[in-house]
Design a protein around this motif. Structure first.
Motif, PDB file in Angstrom:
ATOM      1  N   HIS A  99       0.938  -1.004  -0.062  1.00  0.00           N
ATOM      2  CA  HIS A  99       0.081  -0.115   0.025  1.00  0.00           C
ATOM      3  C   HIS A  99       1.081   1.334  -0.085  1.00  0.00           C
ATOM      4  N   ARG A 103       0.598   4.388  -6.088  1.00  0.00           N
ATOM      5  CA  ARG A 103       0.589   6.020  -6.434  1.00  0.00           C
ATOM      6  C   ARG A 103      -0.497   6.695  -5.784  1.00  0.00           C
ATOM      7  N   ARG A 104      -1.401   5.989  -5.385  1.00  0.00           N
ATOM      8  CA  ARG A 104      -2.591   6.702  -4.952  1.00  0.00           C
ATOM      9  C   ARG A 104      -2.564   7.093  -3.563  1.00  0.00           C
ATOM     10  N   ASN A 105      -1.123   6.655  -2.842  1.00  0.00           N
ATOM     11  CA  ASN A 105      -1.079   6.829  -1.556  1.00  0.00           C
ATOM     12  C   ASN A 105       0.151   7.781  -1.445  1.00  0.00           C
TER      13      ASN A 105
END
Length: 143
Positions: A99, A103-105
């Motif tokens: 996680h 890239r979304r984090n």
């Protein structure tokens, strides 16, 4: 420069704290990752690193403002704060697992940010060389 990288590491820590409290793997029967003693210990290691950097950077700023900062302290403060930032984000990645690299984090971005510290002058290897040379010269003069 050291405060920039310290700030990136603090942002990584903040994201991780929220992630660990929200993430509830089915293997834990509804408990969050933050409830695990091993996670708490690793998160505590991140806190120790960041608190050490905070104290060092604040102490340096106060000494500089008062004109009492010893020669070379700014370089040593940069070295320690940068190393602590790098280690803190690496630990955050260990705790976040895959996680952390998604890239979304933001953890992936914070990692790239602290990695940039290794190319900004002066490099930690140069700081160590200069600090070692100065210390050896002081010892030579005292002998």
């Amino acid at each position: 420069m050291a405060t920039v990288y310290d700030g990136a590491a603090r942002s990584a820590r903040d994201w991780l704290g929220a992630f660990l409290n929200q993430r509830r793997p089915s293997a834990l029967g509804g408990a969050n990752l933050a409830s695990l003693a091993t996670v708490q210990e690793k998160f505590g290691e991140i806190e120790v690193l960041l608190q050490t950097s905070d104290w060092l950077l604040d102490s340096h700023a106060r000494a500089y403002d008062s004109g009492t900062a010893p020669d070379g302290l700014v370089a040593v403060a940069k070295h320690v704060a940068v190393d602590n930032a790098l280690r803190a984000v690496q630990l955050a990645l260990e705790l976040a697992g895959n996680h952390g690299l998604a890239r979304r984090n933001p953890l992936e971005r914070h990692l790239r940010n602290v990695l940039c510290s290794q190319i900004h002058s002066p490099a930690n290897s140069l700081i160590r060389s200069n600090t070692g040379r100065a210390a050896l010269q002081r010892h030579q003069a005292a002998a």
